[in-house]
Design a protein around this motif. Structure first.
Motif, PDB file in Angstrom:
ATOM      1  N   TYR B 116      -4.946   1.264  -3.246  1.00 47.53           N
ATOM      2  CA  TYR B 116      -4.570   2.249  -2.731  1.00 47.53           C
ATOM      3  C   TYR B 116      -2.832   2.341  -2.980  1.00 47.53           C
ATOM      4  O   TYR B 116      -2.423   3.472  -2.787  1.00 47.53           O
ATOM      5  CB  TYR B 116      -4.775   1.885  -1.113  1.00 47.53           C
ATOM      6  N   LEU B 120      -0.961   5.626  -4.373  1.00 47.51           N
ATOM      7  CA  LEU B 120      -0.011   6.362  -3.452  1.00 47.51           C
ATOM      8  C   LEU B 120       1.394   6.382  -4.298  1.00 47.51           C
ATOM      9  O   LEU B 120       2.153   7.326  -4.096  1.00 47.51           O
ATOM     10  CB  LEU B 120       0.329   5.465  -2.142  1.00 47.51           C
ATOM     11  N   ARG B 129      -0.968  12.659  -2.252  1.00 51.35           N
ATOM     12  CA  ARG B 129       0.171  11.482  -1.560  1.00 51.35           C
ATOM     13  C   ARG B 129       0.079  11.793   0.014  1.00 51.35           C
ATOM     14  O   ARG B 129      -0.010  10.906   0.782  1.00 51.35           O
ATOM     15  CB  ARG B 129       1.531  11.773  -2.344  1.00 51.35           C
ATOM     16  N   LEU B 132      -3.078  10.635   1.487  1.00 52.30           N
ATOM     17  CA  LEU B 132      -3.302   9.189   1.437  1.00 52.30           C
ATOM     18  C   LEU B 132      -2.369   8.617   2.337  1.00 52.30           C
ATOM     19  O   LEU B 132      -2.729   7.618   3.158  1.00 52.30           O
ATOM     20  CB  LEU B 132      -2.816   8.739  -0.123  1.00 52.30           C
ATOM     21  N   LEU B 133      -0.982   9.385   2.451  1.00 58.19           N
ATOM     22  CA  LEU B 133      -0.009   8.868   3.463  1.00 58.19           C
ATOM     23  C   LEU B 133      -0.672   9.011   5.215  1.00 58.19           C
ATOM     24  O   LEU B 133      -0.720   7.997   5.884  1.00 58.19           O
ATOM     25  CB  LEU B 133       1.106   9.503   3.580  1.00 58.19           C
ATOM     26  N   LEU B 136      -3.219   6.609   5.904  1.00 62.43           N
ATOM     27  CA  LEU B 136      -2.898   5.205   6.118  1.00 62.43           C
ATOM     28  C   LEU B 136      -2.210   5.038   7.592  1.00 62.43           C
ATOM     29  O   LEU B 136      -2.551   4.164   8.054  1.00 62.43           O
ATOM     30  CB  LEU B 136      -1.839   4.963   4.889  1.00 62.43           C
ATOM     31  N   VAL B 199       3.756  -1.092  -1.211  1.00 64.86           N
ATOM     32  CA  VAL B 199       4.138   0.048  -1.983  1.00 64.86           C
ATOM     33  C   VAL B 199       5.667  -0.174  -2.540  1.00 64.86           C
ATOM     34  O   VAL B 199       6.016   0.336  -3.631  1.00 64.86           O
ATOM     35  CB  VAL B 199       4.166   1.428  -0.961  1.00 64.86           C
TER      36      VAL B 199
END
Lengths: 369, 315
Positions: B116, B120, B129, B132-133, B136, B199
């Motif tokens: 993941y 990202l 992106r 995905l953020l 999250l 990240v």
């Protein structure tokens, strides 16, 4: 040690007609006292710790709202769990601070712990105590550090659909393989230790000295993979079809049934635990707030307040002459005959207070193993 | 320095800054400037100091036993609570369950978080992106209890999953109130923490490194094994430590998804403090948990280093 097993005599709980006559006279006392001109300054509000759901609704309707109407003092219900408010109150008294609540609505066992610790105010001077049954008096304590307000029964609640042949008659039904994973108990086993002692072949007279029969029976129940939770969990589990049987307080079962859950309850042949709840005031309140907190409790044990409050809870109060709710007439969870009372199990508060931690630990040991 | 011309007017913000400087000089004179660093860390030291004070009080309580005739703690110190905690099969069972669940949750969370986080960092399209953020961060706005309650609804006997299974002829099954349900709930809760900690470590790996490995003939699994994972090790260690410690001390998920039979140490501590009013035993269990967690984290530091948590120290 004296015999810890006390099978309550209903005659002791329901006094005669003479007492009822006195009740009618004293029943008007709260209003007069509440209106008294020489009463101390009224606080803006009184904080009463309470259990949520139908419990607090019943208290509000039967006691808090009428108290506010009579005095103008608002009543705020603090729904912090009884176990969680206890250390906060103890700490506030130890540190000489004003406690976070005015009145604690508590189990008698928990309240007795606070009384033994010396954090409770004496309530012996409440006028309405004269009109209460023996049930109101905390056993084994001097005076009235707590006033018991009603009794309740840990019944065997069940889903009728799972019992096509009729209500279960014994706690041993928990061992039936078809109920594996479909049983619920309180997560500390409260309410279940004593009937388990009988179902396991033991005697109540052996409590607390020899509870091996109870532990043996609970070990057998553990093989059935019971769910362990608190009151709201039971209602949710019945609603969601997760369980078929539970050992729970009759008030919760009744409330779930009122909310449409297909539910019934019974007192099995081994008996069911009978206990009491009460109200108490922590030390450290300013004088005027202490006065009005006492007035609240005094009102809570008046005939009128008890009738409405206990109706909402579906539990027998501590004032003689209360009328049972229609749906509970003849119900074993609302004991109002000597025979029904004799069928219930009541262990002295002193024995419970001294041994409860050990029983909880033993129950946990079995269930977490 | 030449004097400003008489026509020059001092700007207002200069005057304000001068005033601020004079006030600052009164509050914190220039002669103390060599101690300014201490001033900056004073709030943090104060907080840590309060924590230490709390720990000292807990340590004191842990050495006092409960008298059930008065419900007061003993005046004298003894190690009785520690003896009880360490000799009880219940607490050993609960401790083993907490520890094994913490290890399992950490491993599973890292396995799920790594791809993941990589996606990202590497994804080219901005909207992916962002999606995905959002996915999250959304769970961060929902508390742990609410999320656990959501799983009760989804995985219950009459929940969505069982209803879907019944459509294909599978009879409803108990998905909740067991060890697996607790670990599942914990992994779901810990995933965002792990991703957020991974990240920065993956961002620090130049994409060209992967390209170079590929151009030299490395397959994707070899790139992952020989390039990405070694270079992401600081992030993996940092994320692993955070997930491990949070899981080891978790309370709500085992309480709600465990059905009362899957307690962790935190649940046992709660019972002692709030159910049996034995603050001494509760304190002893709490200190044992702190000690066990600290020792395990210390071991990881010794063996693998502190990862991104080292903040530029030993890698």
């Amino acid at each position: 040690m004296s015999n810890p097993v006390y099978r309550p005599n209903r005659r002791a709980l329901l006094r005669g007609t003479a007492a009822a006559g006195a009740a009618a006279l004293i029943g008007s006392l709260p209003a007069r006292r509440l209106m008294a001109q020489d009463a101390p300054a009224k606080p803006a509000e009184i904080i009463v710790r309470a259990w949520g759901g139908s419990w607090v609704e019943a208290l509000k309707k039967g006691v808090s709202d009428p108290f506010t109407a009579a005095t103008g003092i608002q009543v705020r219900h603090d729904l912090t769990e009884d176990n969680e408010i206890q250390p906060k109150v103890w700490a506030s008294v130890a540190q000489g601070r004003v406690p976070p609540i005015h009145i604690n609505w508590d189990t008698t066992t928990n309240a007795t712990k606070s009384a033994l610790r010396g954090v409770t105010e004496d309530l012996s001077d409440l006028a309405n105590l004269a009109n209460t049954t023996d049930l109101a008096k905390p056993v084994g304590l001097d005076g009235y550090p707590i006033v018991n307000t009603y009794g309740y029964v840990y019944v065997l609640a069940y889903r009728p659909g799972a019992f096509p042949d009729g209500a279960p008659t014994s706690w041993k039904v928990l061992l039936d393989p078809k109920f594996k994973g479909r049983i619920a108990l309180y997560n500390d086993g409260i309410g279940f230790h004593f009937p388990a002692q009988v179902a396991g072949g033991g005697n109540l007279e052996d409590i607390p000295g020899n509870m091996q029969p109870a532990w043996d029976f609970i070990t057998q129940v553990k093989q059935q993979q019971p769910l362990l939770g608190e009151d709201p969990d039971f209602t949710a589990w019945f609603q969601n079809g997760e369980i078929d049987i539970a050992c729970t307080i009759s008030t919760n079962a009744r409330e779930a049934k009122k909310n449409g859950v297909d539910l019934a309850w019974t007192v099995p042949e081994e008996g069911a635990k009978f206990d009491t709840d009460g109200l108490w005031i922590p030390k450290g309140l300013p004088e005027n707030e202490l006065y009005w907190a006492k007035e609240y409790i005094n009102f809570a044990i008046s005939q009128d307040a008890q009738q409405v409050w206990c109706d909402g809870l579906g539990l027998p109060g501590v004032v003689p002459g209360l009328t049972p709710p229609e749906d509970l007439v003849g119900d074993p969870s609302y004991p109002d005959t000597p025979e029904e009372m004799a069928h219930l199990i009541r262990i002295s508060t002193k024995v419970q207070v001294e041994n409860e931690s050990e029983w909880f630990s033993k129950f946990k040991e079995i269930m977490q193993g | 320095m030449p004097n400003p011309s008489p026509e020059f007017r001092y700007p207002l913000h200069w005057r304000l800054m001068d005033a601020v400087e004079r006030i600052a000089d009164l509050v914190w004179p220039r002669r103390l400037s060599r101690h300014t660093g201490w001033l900056f860390i004073a709030p943090a030291l104060l907080l840590v100091g309060l924590l230490v004070l709390g720990l000292i009080q807990i340590a004191d309580a842990s050495l006092r036993t409960l008298d059930t005739s008065t419900f007061l703690m003993s005046e004298d110190w003894s190690t009785e609570n520690y003896r009880k905690a360490l000799s009880s099969s219940t607490y050993l069972t609960v401790a083993w369950r907490s520890l094994s669940a913490a290890v399992l949750t950490t491993v599973l969370t890292l396995i799920l978080a790594f791809p993941y986080a990589w996606a990202l960092v590497r994804v080219k399209k901005a909207w992916i992106r962002k999606a995905l953020l959002i996915t999250l961060f959304l769970p961060f706005f929902i508390g742990q209890v609410v999320r656990a309650y959501g799983w009760l609804i989804i995985l219950g006997n009459s929940g969505m999953v069982n209803e879907a299974l019944s459509l294909v002829g599978v009879t409803p099954m108990r998905l909740l109130f067991n060890y697996g349900a607790v670990v599942f709930g914990l992994v779901q809760y810990m995933l965002p923490f792990a991703v957020l900690l991974l990240v920065p470590a993956l961002t620090a790996i130049p994409e060209e490194t992967e390209t170079a490995a590929g151009s030299l003939g490395a397959s994707w699994p070899r790139i992952l094994w020989h390039v990405l994972l070694p270079m992401a090790k600081p992030g993996l260690i940092g994320a692993g430590l955070v997930v491990f410690t949070l899981t080891l001390t978790d309370f709500a998920v085992p309480a709600m998804l465990g059905g009362g039979g899957q307690d962790f140490i935190a649940n046992a501590i709660y019972d002692q403090f709030f159910r049996t009013a034995d603050q001494g035993l509760g304190s002893a269990l709490a200190l044992i948990l702190v000690a066990a967690g600290s020792v395990l984290v210390g071991l990881v530091f010794m063996i693998f280093g502190a990862g991104t948590l080292a903040m530029g120290g030993r890698k």
